[in-house]
Motif scaffolding. Structure first.
Motif, PDB file in Angstrom:
ATOM      1  N   ASP A 416      18.142  -3.032  10.810  1.00 23.92           N
ATOM      2  CA  ASP A 416      17.961  -3.009   8.998  1.00 23.92           C
ATOM      3  C   ASP A 416      16.102  -3.207   8.794  1.00 23.92           C
ATOM      4  O   ASP A 416      16.438  -4.062   8.187  1.00 23.92           O
ATOM      5  N   GLN A 417      15.296  -1.795   7.900  1.00 24.56           N
ATOM      6  CA  GLN A 417      14.657  -2.678   8.227  1.00 24.56           C
ATOM      7  C   GLN A 417      13.612  -1.664   6.909  1.00 24.56           C
ATOM      8  O   GLN A 417      14.279  -0.822   6.676  1.00 24.56           O
ATOM      9  N   LEU A 418      12.558  -2.474   5.911  1.00 25.58           N
ATOM     10  CA  LEU A 418      11.921  -1.480   5.232  1.00 25.58           C
ATOM     11  C   LEU A 418      11.273  -0.792   5.948  1.00 25.58           C
ATOM     12  O   LEU A 418       9.997  -1.110   6.725  1.00 25.58           O
ATOM     13  N   ALA A 419      10.534   0.783   5.054  1.00 23.56           N
ATOM     14  CA  ALA A 419       9.573   1.299   5.671  1.00 23.56           C
ATOM     15  C   ALA A 419       8.250   1.190   5.019  1.00 23.56           C
ATOM     16  O   ALA A 419       8.244   0.087   4.335  1.00 23.56           O
ATOM     17  N   PRO A 420       7.237   1.417   5.535  1.00 22.69           N
ATOM     18  CA  PRO A 420       5.846   0.853   5.150  1.00 22.69           C
ATOM     19  C   PRO A 420       5.906   1.569   3.919  1.00 22.69           C
ATOM     20  O   PRO A 420       6.398   2.684   3.108  1.00 22.69           O
ATOM     21  N   GLY A 421       5.648   0.258   2.729  1.00 19.88           N
ATOM     22  CA  GLY A 421       5.117   0.624   1.810  1.00 19.88           C
ATOM     23  C   GLY A 421       6.332   0.425   0.321  1.00 19.88           C
ATOM     24  O   GLY A 421       6.462   0.604  -0.651  1.00 19.88           O
ATOM     25  N   GLU A 422       7.481   0.311   0.695  1.00 17.00           N
ATOM     26  CA  GLU A 422       8.903   0.514   0.418  1.00 17.00           C
ATOM     27  C   GLU A 422       8.548  -1.079  -0.228  1.00 17.00           C
ATOM     28  O   GLU A 422       8.690  -1.934   0.672  1.00 17.00           O
TER      29      GLU A 422
END
Ligand code: SF4
Lengths: 489, 197
Positions: A416-422
């Motif tokens: 469960d992670q944010l994508a770059p820039g999210e």
């Protein structure tokens, strides 16, 4: 002279005191998880040492565990190895373990209290900085490093240097819609991320006394974000009521003896703190972070601060860097910040009360188009209770994802992670660069603000929802200059 | 922890200063779950070069590292010490060590010896000219000896005593076993237990 709560608990655990040496302190409860324990067990194995007190030790899996498809093999080899190593170590040494799939599994700081293991006047350690959570019960609880984990496993003690004491007094009543999360974010913004260094903070005052145990845990959890060694709240009737009849709470005569002792755990009237901070609860409002450390926060009604307004050059530089990383501009109203993801969970805000609060906002509403919202209970028990109350249905009907218990998006160690820039509005505790995934941008918020943000698609509080549909949210009166002094005088 | 009294072995002259812990053991090795098996990660980037001193056949089995000043700077990772020990080093000599690295090394029984740069230079010249030259690190006498070189070194009394006795933090605490046991005997019965119910 009288003693503070922290000093009383410390004194009651001194095994040995010698001139020129740190005190040797006894540890009542040692919590383990997969990330910080492997080398500690390896050290024991090498030295041929057993775990001294298996009956004061307990392990669970949380950081690396997925929150979807938990019956399938874990894809990431590093995560899988850490979990398998914990299982092997616990089996070899005889440590009680609640692995993924077990009904008592969950974030280690949610599991200890709900089992009734975290009790007033105890010393609690774990190889994890957010061990400060357990201080909500009047326990002296702090995070330790891997060598110290090994030390506690082998000896059930730790040699510890003395601490200083700080009182954070919050008097008055929290205004409607202001939560424990807002309170602690405001405290950190006030004293700074290094302001608690070397201190054990005791939170006191009428506003603290009125908090539930869940809310007290939220406050103590984030003590570490102010740099403090630990946070504590004196135990009272709220504490006793929470503990009564929990699986590991004292029973019968032991309960009476325990409560009698717990009642003595209050800072004496004539005790002196090394430092005191006073906050008026009535001046608090929903609080969010705009930067890349938990001290870079402001009332939701304010605007992104102008780095030039900081007199201290290093503060200015860190604000500039934070705005650049966060993709924000000075003067932009915080309410205008649009997010991609909303995360409700973690050891800060993953307990039943937090889920209820978020569900109450979402009831009968839908999250905005294009928003991904993850709701992750802090433990399987919390999950079961939420399902029993029908909260999961509220979340899924609103368009949110209801997940399995674990640390989840609090840190980028599991899927469960944010994508770059999210960009996220997150109820977790750290907004460091990359904390929720490489390049991810985090705004720390309360569960209520998280839910309202999910509905509107931009940072918002439940109060902004009342005039739905059609009207836009009222914009706050505050400008950048208010950001520096969010708490009044 | 293994006791350290005196050690004699061949040396590796490492003519580099400011060797940080990321060079000693790169970050990707930190995912390992044991304290051993780090020997292959030691100076990993440099070892890709066959001419790197550690790769020379005549250095095989050497156990004393003679490094340039400011050895062990950077991240606090204890893995750097484990990597040196796993590889077989018993002592590291340098004119200056980073504080945290030095603390970690002494905690783990790796003797870090501070000597003036002239002495380090002399050790480099000797062991480069003659790879079979032996270096003795004598903690009892607080002295480093090699052919034509005798140099005294300082080490604080407490750290020295612990190394000589082979006492790690845990070993030290366990010397107070009686205190711990008597404290345990006095703990109230209402204290929490994790035993399954
Ligand atoms: S929920 Fe977050 S802060 Fe809490 S233990 Fe897990 S990773 Fe750490």
């Amino acid at each position: 002279m009288g003693r503070t709560l922290a000093e009383k608990v410390w004194d009651d655990h001194v095994v040995r005191r010698a001139e020129g040496e740190p005190d040797l302190l006894y540890i009542d409860l040692h919590l383990l998880h997969e990330v910080t324990s492997p080398q500690a067990f390896d050290g024991l194995r090498k030295a041929g040492r057993p775990v001294r007190r298996l009956d004061l030790t307990i392990a669970t899996e949380d950081h690396n565990t997925p929150t979807l498809d938990i019956d399938k093999p874990i894809a990431d080899p590093v995560s899988r190895t850490q979990l398998e190593t914990l299982r092997r170590n616990c089996a070899e040494f005889g440590v009680r373990l609640h692995p993924l799939g077990d009904v008592e599994q969950g974030v280690v700081h949610v599991v200890g209290p709900q089992l009734g293991l975290t009790q007033p006047g105890t010393t609690v350690v774990c190889g994890d900085s957010h061990t400060s959570t357990h201080g909500a019960f009047g326990a002296l609880a702090f995070g330790i490093g891997t060598s110290q984990v090994e030390h506690v496993l082998a000896t059930q003690t730790l040699p510890l240097a003395p601490f200083r004491t700080m009182a954070v007094t919050v008097d008055g009543e929290l205004p409607e819609g202001v939560t424990a999360k807002d309170l602690i974010l405001a405290v950190i913004a006030r004293i700074g991320t290094g302001g608690g260094q070397g201190y054990v903070i005791e939170y006191r005052g009428t506003a603290i006394e009125q908090l539930s145990m869940e809310a007290r845990m939220t406050v103590c959890n984030m003590s570490i974000e102010a740099g403090a060694r630990a946070g504590m709240i004196a135990p009272d009737e709220t504490t006793f009521a929470y503990l009564k009849d929990r699986p590991h709470a004292p029973q019968g005569d032991d309960w009476d003896a325990a409560v009698a002792y717990w009642r003595t755990l209050r800072t004496d009237d004539d005790a002196v703190f090394d430092h005191e901070v006073v906050i008026d609860a009535a001046e608090l409002s929903p609080f969010v972070t705009w930067g890349t450390n938990p001290g870079q926060g402001a009332p939701l009604s304010a605007a992104v601060p102008d780095p030039a307004s900081y007199p201290d050059p290093s503060d200015r530089l860190s604000a500039e860097k934070a705005l650049e990383y966060m993709g924000l501009t000075a003067g932009q109203p915080l309410r205008d910040i649009r997010v991609d993801t909303v995360f409700v969970g973690s050891c800060t805000n993953g307990r039943i009360e937090d889920l209820r609060a978020a569900a109450a906002v979402l009831e009968g509403r839908r999250i905005a188009d294009g928003i991904r919202m993850l709701v992750v209970p802090g433990s399987v028990r919390v999950s079961l209770q939420a399902v029993g109350e029908g909260l999961d249905k509220v979340f899924t009907a609103a368009g949110a994802e209801w997940r399995h218990a674990g640390c989840s998006m609090c840190l980028g160690m599991n899927p469960d992670q944010l994508a770059p820039g999210e960009r996220s509005a997150s109820t977790s505790n750290r907004n460091f660069e990359g904390r929720q995934g490489k390049g991810g941008r985090t705004h720390l918020v309360s569960p209520q603000v998280a839910a309202a943000t999910a509905v509107l698609g931009h940072l918002a509080s439940p109060a902004d929802l009342s005039d739905l549909p059609g009207q836009s949210a009222p914009s706050g009166p505050a400008g950048a200059s208010d950001v520096r002094t969010p708490l009044g005088a | 922890m293994e006791a350290f009294t005196t050690h004699t072995g061949r040396a590796v002259p490492l003519r580099r200063s400011n060797v940080d812990t990321d060079q000693i053991i790169p970050a990707h090795w930190l995912k390992k779950v044991t304290r051993d098996g780090f020997e292959d990660g030691l100076f990993e980037a440099w070892r890709k070069d066959p001419e790197f001193v550690l790769n020379r056949p005549e250095r095989r089995g050497a156990s004393v590292l003679v490094a340039g000043p400011d050895f062990g700077t950077g991240s606090s990772r204890e893995h750097a010490v484990w990597a040196l020990q796993n590889y077989g080093f018993k002592a590291v000599v340098s004119a200056r060590f980073a504080d945290i690295f030095r603390g970690n090394s002494l905690k783990n029984g790796l003797l870090t010896v501070v000597l003036p740069q002239e002495t380090v230079d002399a050790l480099w010249e000797l062991t480069e000219a003659d790879p079979t030259a032996e270096v003795t690190v004598d903690l009892v006498a607080r002295q480093v000896r090699a052919e034509g070189i005798t140099a005294d070194f300082d080490l604080d009394e407490n750290a020295r005593w612990r190394l000589l006795e082979g006492l790690d933090d845990i070993g030290l605490t366990l010397r107070h076993e009686a205190d711990i046991a008597s404290f345990e005997a006095g703990r109230p019965s209402f204290k929490p237990s994790t035993a399954r119910i």
